[in-house]
Design a protein around this motif. Sequence first.
Motif, PDB file in Angstrom:
ATOM      1  N   PHE A 117       0.794  -1.230   0.000  1.00 58.85           N
ATOM      2  CA  PHE A 117       0.000   0.000   0.000  1.00 58.85           C
ATOM      3  C   PHE A 117       0.829   1.284   0.000  1.00 58.85           C
ATOM      4  CE2 PHE A 117      -2.302  -3.408   2.193  1.00 58.85           C
ATOM      5  CZ  PHE A 117      -3.391  -3.524   1.345  1.00 58.85           C
ATOM      6  N   ALA A 118       2.143   1.162   0.089  1.00 63.54           N
ATOM      7  CA  ALA A 118       2.993   2.354   0.108  1.00 63.54           C
ATOM      8  C   ALA A 118       2.819   3.144  -1.182  1.00 63.54           C
ATOM      9  CB  ALA A 118       4.461   1.951   0.280  1.00 63.54           C
ATOM     10  N   GLY A 119       2.541   4.434  -1.035  1.00 58.02           N
ATOM     11  CA  GLY A 119       2.341   5.294  -2.197  1.00 58.02           C
ATOM     12  C   GLY A 119       0.975   5.185  -2.822  1.00 58.02           C
ATOM     13  N   ARG A 120       0.062   4.424  -2.193  1.00 56.92           N
ATOM     14  CA  ARG A 120      -1.240   4.193  -2.809  1.00 56.92           C
ATOM     15  C   ARG A 120      -2.405   4.731  -1.981  1.00 56.92           C
ATOM     16  NH1 ARG A 120      -2.808  -0.788  -2.791  1.00 56.92           N
ATOM     17  NH2 ARG A 120      -4.615  -0.102  -4.005  1.00 56.92           N
ATOM     18  N   VAL A 121      -2.401   4.424  -0.662  1.00 54.14           N
ATOM     19  CA  VAL A 121      -3.565   4.774   0.160  1.00 54.14           C
ATOM     20  C   VAL A 121      -3.087   5.330   1.498  1.00 54.14           C
ATOM     21  CG1 VAL A 121      -4.917   2.925  -0.901  1.00 54.14           C
ATOM     22  CG2 VAL A 121      -3.780   2.512   1.285  1.00 54.14           C
ATOM     23  N   PRO A 122      -3.924   6.098   2.200  1.00 56.17           N
ATOM     24  CA  PRO A 122      -3.541   6.559   3.543  1.00 56.17           C
ATOM     25  C   PRO A 122      -3.492   5.409   4.530  1.00 56.17           C
ATOM     26  CG  PRO A 122      -5.803   7.191   3.024  1.00 56.17           C
ATOM     27  CD  PRO A 122      -5.219   6.650   1.754  1.00 56.17           C
ATOM     28  N   VAL A 123      -2.585   5.537   5.508  1.00 52.61           N
ATOM     29  CA  VAL A 123      -2.403   4.519   6.544  1.00 52.61           C
ATOM     30  C   VAL A 123      -2.555   5.190   7.908  1.00 52.61           C
ATOM     31  CG1 VAL A 123      -0.857   2.810   7.557  1.00 52.61           C
ATOM     32  CG2 VAL A 123      -0.851   3.183   5.073  1.00 52.61           C
ATOM     33  N   HIS A 124      -3.550   4.764   8.672  1.00 55.07           N
ATOM     34  CA  HIS A 124      -3.848   5.352   9.971  1.00 55.07           C
ATOM     35  C   HIS A 124      -3.048   4.659  11.069  1.00 55.07           C
ATOM     36  CE1 HIS A 124      -7.279   7.723   8.492  1.00 55.07           C
ATOM     37  NE2 HIS A 124      -7.478   6.700   7.665  1.00 55.07           N
ATOM     38  N   ILE A 125      -2.474   5.469  11.957  1.00 53.87           N
ATOM     39  CA  ILE A 125      -1.668   4.953  13.055  1.00 53.87           C
ATOM     40  C   ILE A 125      -1.663   5.987  14.165  1.00 53.87           C
ATOM     41  CG2 ILE A 125       0.546   5.928  12.283  1.00 53.87           C
ATOM     42  CD1 ILE A 125       1.830   3.205  13.065  1.00 53.87           C
ATOM     43  N   GLN A 126      -1.347   5.581  15.371  1.00 56.67           N
ATOM     44  CA  GLN A 126      -1.178   6.536  16.450  1.00 56.67           C
ATOM     45  C   GLN A 126       0.207   7.194  16.350  1.00 56.67           C
ATOM     46  OE1 GLN A 126      -3.240   7.641  19.022  1.00 56.67           O
ATOM     47  NE2 GLN A 126      -4.937   6.517  18.044  1.00 56.67           N
ATOM     48  N   LYS A 127       0.237   8.478  16.620  1.00 62.25           N
ATOM     49  CA  LYS A 127       1.480   9.252  16.540  1.00 62.25           C
ATOM     50  C   LYS A 127       2.572   8.653  17.428  1.00 62.25           C
ATOM     51  CE  LYS A 127       3.132  14.006  17.322  1.00 62.25           C
ATOM     52  NZ  LYS A 127       2.700  15.370  17.740  1.00 62.25           N
ATOM     53  N   THR A 128       2.214   8.256  18.638  1.00 61.24           N
ATOM     54  CA  THR A 128       3.210   7.709  19.558  1.00 61.24           C
ATOM     55  C   THR A 128       3.773   6.380  19.062  1.00 61.24           C
ATOM     56  OG1 THR A 128       1.354   6.816  20.841  1.00 61.24           O
ATOM     57  CG2 THR A 128       2.361   8.859  21.635  1.00 61.24           C
TER      58      THR A 128
END
Length: 268
Positions: A117-128
């Motif tokens: 998915f790199a370069g294709r879609v957003p990836v949600h994660i916690q900042k910490t």
Amino acid sequence: MGVRRIIALTLGWEDLPKSASVHGASRAERVREPVPGLLLETDDGWLLLDTGFNTALLRDPALRRRFYPSPNYQPELPGPGEPLEEALAAVGVDLADVTAVALSHLHVDHAGGLKHFAGRVPVHIQKTELAYGLSNHPEPEHHSMARIDYDDPRIDWRQADGDVEIAPGVTALLTAGHTPGHQSFVVDLDPAVGGGGYVFACDAADLTENITEERPIGAFIGVTADQTVPPIRRLKEIAARRGYPVIPGHDPVAWPTLTTELATRFRL
């Protein structure tokens, strides 16, 4: 508006001591735990929660020795190809149909499929979580994070700082303890498909007994074992208010049961 379909994916297995999931359990007792993924159909498209293993790190002998050095932990792939591609194809979804990804955390059994998915879609994660994983220190790798899985400038990170709705009907909840920025997910189903929903604990609670007996989890970073119980209680409280079940992250009985339940409900 909420989620219209939920598909449970099994992206591999892990043979490991039960003590990795339940603090204080005997290291002699072993469990074969599923590696989960979830595919959610939302108004924004297909959202994938967690991505399984990076197959290259398992199939290359030198990389496997580096990233899986302990004989006590034995990861297994489900087939000869890429687990995500095969699992999605089995339910009639193409990788290109996935419009967003969310990671519960950066461990190798959850972040390894990001390469798709790199370069294709957003990836949600916690900042910490991302800050910890990218810290210039050997500790993350010692805690089963493979930087090669997620240190890619093409990844479109969407970093949260606490609880946040990441898609219609999908809320990420910060449940730190297993890792510094671990997140669980509340999924609300659309009334058009009968409503209701689920609370997915992910690795805030691996097994059913972590939830029902409020037993501390076996692996944690920066906290004590007892400090892993309050996030479990919080998930239970949220689930009780909504009338939802809490689904453990790696339970070898609960996960296949849920897979069948969802397949029946959504006629997969």
